[in-house]
Scaffold this motif. Structure first.
Motif, PDB file in Angstrom:
ATOM      1  N   SER A  55     -28.171 105.294 -38.356  1.00 56.00           N
ATOM      2  CA  SER A  55     -27.652 105.074 -39.705  1.00 56.00           C
ATOM      3  C   SER A  55     -27.364 106.369 -40.459  1.00 56.00           C
ATOM      4  O   SER A  55     -26.639 106.366 -41.437  1.00 56.00           O
ATOM      5  N   ALA A  56     -27.937 107.466 -40.029  1.00 57.20           N
ATOM      6  CA  ALA A  56     -27.715 108.761 -40.669  1.00 57.20           C
ATOM      7  C   ALA A  56     -27.513 109.808 -39.567  1.00 57.20           C
ATOM      8  O   ALA A  56     -28.479 110.446 -39.142  1.00 57.20           O
ATOM      9  N   PRO A  57     -26.290 109.975 -39.077  1.00 53.97           N
ATOM     10  CA  PRO A  57     -26.042 110.915 -37.974  1.00 53.97           C
ATOM     11  C   PRO A  57     -26.611 112.306 -38.251  1.00 53.97           C
ATOM     12  O   PRO A  57     -26.475 112.845 -39.349  1.00 53.97           O
ATOM     13  N   GLY A  58     -27.289 112.836 -37.249  1.00 52.59           N
ATOM     14  CA  GLY A  58     -27.879 114.161 -37.375  1.00 52.59           C
ATOM     15  C   GLY A  58     -29.229 114.164 -38.075  1.00 52.59           C
ATOM     16  O   GLY A  58     -29.835 115.207 -38.245  1.00 52.59           O
ATOM     17  N   CYS A  59     -29.696 113.012 -38.489  1.00 56.32           N
ATOM     18  CA  CYS A  59     -30.964 112.902 -39.211  1.00 56.32           C
ATOM     19  C   CYS A  59     -31.826 111.831 -38.552  1.00 56.32           C
ATOM     20  O   CYS A  59     -31.389 110.697 -38.391  1.00 56.32           O
ATOM     21  N   ILE A  60     -33.030 112.198 -38.172  1.00 58.42           N
ATOM     22  CA  ILE A  60     -33.957 111.225 -37.597  1.00 58.42           C
ATOM     23  C   ILE A  60     -34.869 110.734 -38.708  1.00 58.42           C
ATOM     24  O   ILE A  60     -35.528 111.513 -39.381  1.00 58.42           O
ATOM     25  N   ILE A  61     -34.893 109.436 -38.908  1.00 54.02           N
ATOM     26  CA  ILE A  61     -35.735 108.818 -39.933  1.00 54.02           C
ATOM     27  C   ILE A  61     -36.927 108.187 -39.234  1.00 54.02           C
ATOM     28  O   ILE A  61     -36.764 107.466 -38.256  1.00 54.02           O
ATOM     29  N   GLU A  62     -38.122 108.468 -39.722  1.00 56.14           N
ATOM     30  CA  GLU A  62     -39.328 107.866 -39.171  1.00 56.14           C
ATOM     31  C   GLU A  62     -39.813 106.783 -40.124  1.00 56.14           C
ATOM     32  O   GLU A  62     -39.885 106.999 -41.330  1.00 56.14           O
ATOM     33  N   TYR A  63     -40.122 105.615 -39.569  1.00 55.33           N
ATOM     34  CA  TYR A  63     -40.638 104.513 -40.361  1.00 55.33           C
ATOM     35  C   TYR A  63     -42.115 104.307 -40.057  1.00 55.33           C
ATOM     36  O   TYR A  63     -42.508 104.257 -38.891  1.00 55.33           O
ATOM     37  N   ALA A  64     -42.921 104.164 -41.097  1.00 53.36           N
ATOM     38  CA  ALA A  64     -44.322 103.781 -40.928  1.00 53.36           C
ATOM     39  C   ALA A  64     -44.361 102.284 -40.639  1.00 53.36           C
ATOM     40  O   ALA A  64     -43.482 101.545 -41.095  1.00 53.36           O
ATOM     41  N   GLU A  65     -45.349 101.823 -39.881  1.00 53.27           N
ATOM     42  CA  GLU A  65     -45.466 100.406 -39.532  1.00 53.27           C
ATOM     43  C   GLU A  65     -45.291  99.480 -40.743  1.00 53.27           C
ATOM     44  O   GLU A  65     -44.547  98.510 -40.669  1.00 53.27           O
ATOM     45  N   PRO A  66     -45.949  99.753 -41.881  1.00 52.67           N
ATOM     46  CA  PRO A  66     -45.832  98.824 -43.009  1.00 52.67           C
ATOM     47  C   PRO A  66     -44.427  98.749 -43.623  1.00 52.67           C
ATOM     48  O   PRO A  66     -44.131  97.808 -44.345  1.00 52.67           O
ATOM     49  N   GLU A  67     -43.580  99.716 -43.351  1.00 55.17           N
ATOM     50  CA  GLU A  67     -42.220  99.699 -43.902  1.00 55.17           C
ATOM     51  C   GLU A  67     -41.311  98.688 -43.220  1.00 55.17           C
ATOM     52  O   GLU A  67     -40.301  98.287 -43.782  1.00 55.17           O
ATOM     53  N   LEU A  68     -41.653  98.303 -42.004  1.00 54.70           N
ATOM     54  CA  LEU A  68     -40.809  97.390 -41.236  1.00 54.70           C
ATOM     55  C   LEU A  68     -41.392  95.988 -41.265  1.00 54.70           C
ATOM     56  O   LEU A  68     -42.555  95.776 -40.929  1.00 54.70           O
ATOM     57  N   LYS A  69     -40.566  95.040 -41.655  1.00 59.53           N
ATOM     58  CA  LYS A  69     -41.021  93.668 -41.842  1.00 59.53           C
ATOM     59  C   LYS A  69     -40.894  92.831 -40.576  1.00 59.53           C
ATOM     60  O   LYS A  69     -41.797  92.093 -40.227  1.00 59.53           O
ATOM     61  N   CYS A  70     -39.758  92.902 -39.883  1.00 56.43           N
ATOM     62  CA  CYS A  70     -39.533  92.100 -38.695  1.00 56.43           C
ATOM     63  C   CYS A  70     -38.375  92.708 -37.889  1.00 56.43           C
ATOM     64  O   CYS A  70     -37.758  93.667 -38.325  1.00 56.43           O
ATOM     65  N   TRP A  71     -38.116  92.133 -36.726  1.00 50.21           N
ATOM     66  CA  TRP A  71     -37.092  92.686 -35.841  1.00 50.21           C
ATOM     67  C   TRP A  71     -36.329  91.570 -35.138  1.00 50.21           C
ATOM     68  O   TRP A  71     -36.762  90.433 -35.105  1.00 50.21           O
ATOM     69  N   MET A  72     -35.185  91.949 -34.551  1.00 49.88           N
ATOM     70  CA  MET A  72     -34.437  91.070 -33.651  1.00 49.88           C
ATOM     71  C   MET A  72     -33.685  91.947 -32.666  1.00 49.88           C
ATOM     72  O   MET A  72     -33.419  93.124 -32.946  1.00 49.88           O
ATOM     73  N   PRO A  73     -33.365  91.413 -31.495  1.00 51.95           N
ATOM     74  CA  PRO A  73     -32.607  92.186 -30.512  1.00 51.95           C
ATOM     75  C   PRO A  73     -31.227  92.550 -31.061  1.00 51.95           C
ATOM     76  O   PRO A  73     -30.708  91.873 -31.946  1.00 51.95           O
ATOM     77  N   MET A  74     -30.673  93.601 -30.526  1.00 50.61           N
ATOM     78  CA  MET A  74     -29.305  93.977 -30.893  1.00 50.61           C
ATOM     79  C   MET A  74     -28.377  92.840 -30.481  1.00 50.61           C
ATOM     80  O   MET A  74     -28.505  92.299 -29.385  1.00 50.61           O
ATOM     81  N   PRO A  75     -27.456  92.458 -31.357  1.00 51.99           N
ATOM     82  CA  PRO A  75     -26.521  91.384 -30.996  1.00 51.99           C
ATOM     83  C   PRO A  75     -25.525  91.864 -29.946  1.00 51.99           C
ATOM     84  O   PRO A  75     -25.222  93.044 -29.857  1.00 51.99           O
ATOM     85  N   SER A  76     -25.025  90.927 -29.183  1.00 48.65           N
ATOM     86  CA  SER A  76     -23.980  91.277 -28.222  1.00 48.65           C
ATOM     87  C   SER A  76     -22.670  91.407 -28.978  1.00 48.65           C
ATOM     88  O   SER A  76     -22.526  90.889 -30.083  1.00 48.65           O
ATOM     89  N   ALA A  77     -21.735  92.098 -28.389  1.00 51.83           N
ATOM     90  CA  ALA A  77     -20.422  92.261 -29.024  1.00 51.83           C
ATOM     91  C   ALA A  77     -19.765  90.889 -29.166  1.00 51.83           C
ATOM     92  O   ALA A  77     -19.693  90.124 -28.213  1.00 51.83           O
ATOM     93  N   ASN A  78     -19.320  90.594 -30.365  1.00 48.77           N
ATOM     94  CA  ASN A  78     -18.692  89.311 -30.632  1.00 48.77           C
ATOM     95  C   ASN A  78     -17.590  89.546 -31.663  1.00 48.77           C
ATOM     96  O   ASN A  78     -17.881  89.800 -32.832  1.00 48.77           O
ATOM     97  N   ILE A  79     -16.371  89.457 -31.240  1.00 44.90           N
ATOM     98  CA  ILE A  79     -15.240  89.760 -32.114  1.00 44.90           C
ATOM     99  C   ILE A  79     -15.176  88.813 -33.303  1.00 44.90           C
ATOM    100  O   ILE A  79     -14.779  89.197 -34.390  1.00 44.90           O
ATOM    101  N   SER A  80     -15.613  87.577 -33.149  1.00 47.49           N
ATOM    102  CA  SER A  80     -15.536  86.617 -34.246  1.00 47.49           C
ATOM    103  C   SER A  80     -16.601  86.872 -35.317  1.00 47.49           C
ATOM    104  O   SER A  80     -16.529  86.335 -36.405  1.00 47.49           O
ATOM    105  N   ARG A  81     -17.568  87.695 -35.012  1.00 42.37           N
ATOM    106  CA  ARG A  81     -18.634  88.003 -35.972  1.00 42.37           C
ATOM    107  C   ARG A  81     -18.340  89.364 -36.586  1.00 42.37           C
ATOM    108  O   ARG A  81     -18.414  90.387 -35.936  1.00 42.37           O
ATOM    109  N   ALA A  82     -18.057  89.378 -37.876  1.00 42.91           N
ATOM    110  CA  ALA A  82     -17.599  90.604 -38.514  1.00 42.91           C
ATOM    111  C   ALA A  82     -18.684  91.345 -39.291  1.00 42.91           C
ATOM    112  O   ALA A  82     -18.428  92.422 -39.792  1.00 42.91           O
TER     113      ALA A  82
END
Length: 101
Positions: A55-82
């Motif tokens: 999200s910020a090229p050239g910059c590594i952002i570190e997240y502490a565990e409490p900052e992240l609420k939940c996750w999901m896998p990366m979506p597959s490429a889908n042209i109909s989903r914008a």
């Protein structure tokens, strides 16, 4: 992962370095948002933990565990989903995918 577009507890997130989508909790710095993150086992750039660099090229952002609420896998490429999925807006006590224990 039979339902790839479903938010899940961070406790079940893969820690193998693969990129995933995460909901970053809202804070005094802004509203909740979705970011691309991965687990790093630690190196010269920082300690073991969740990182984002897409999200910020050239910059590594570190997240502490409490900052992240939940996750999901990366979506597959889908042209109909914008657009990307919206951040999880539910209550923390609500189950996302399992008990979180």
């Amino acid at each position: 992962m039979d339902q790839p577009e479903r938010w899940r507890h961070m406790a079940s997130a893969p820690r193998d370095g693969s990129r995933i989508l995460v909901t970053v909790r809202s804070s005094e710095q802004g509203a909740a948002e979705v970011d691309v993150a991965y687990w790093s086992h630690g190196d010269r750039f920082g300690a073991e933990g969740w990182r984002a660099s897409d999200s910020a090229p050239g910059c590594i952002i570190e997240y502490a565990e409490p900052e992240l609420k939940c996750w999901m896998p990366m979506p597959s490429a889908n042209i109909s989903r914008a657009s990307a999925p919206s951040p999880w807006q539910g209550e923390d006590a609500q189950q996302l995918d399992g008990s979180g224990i």
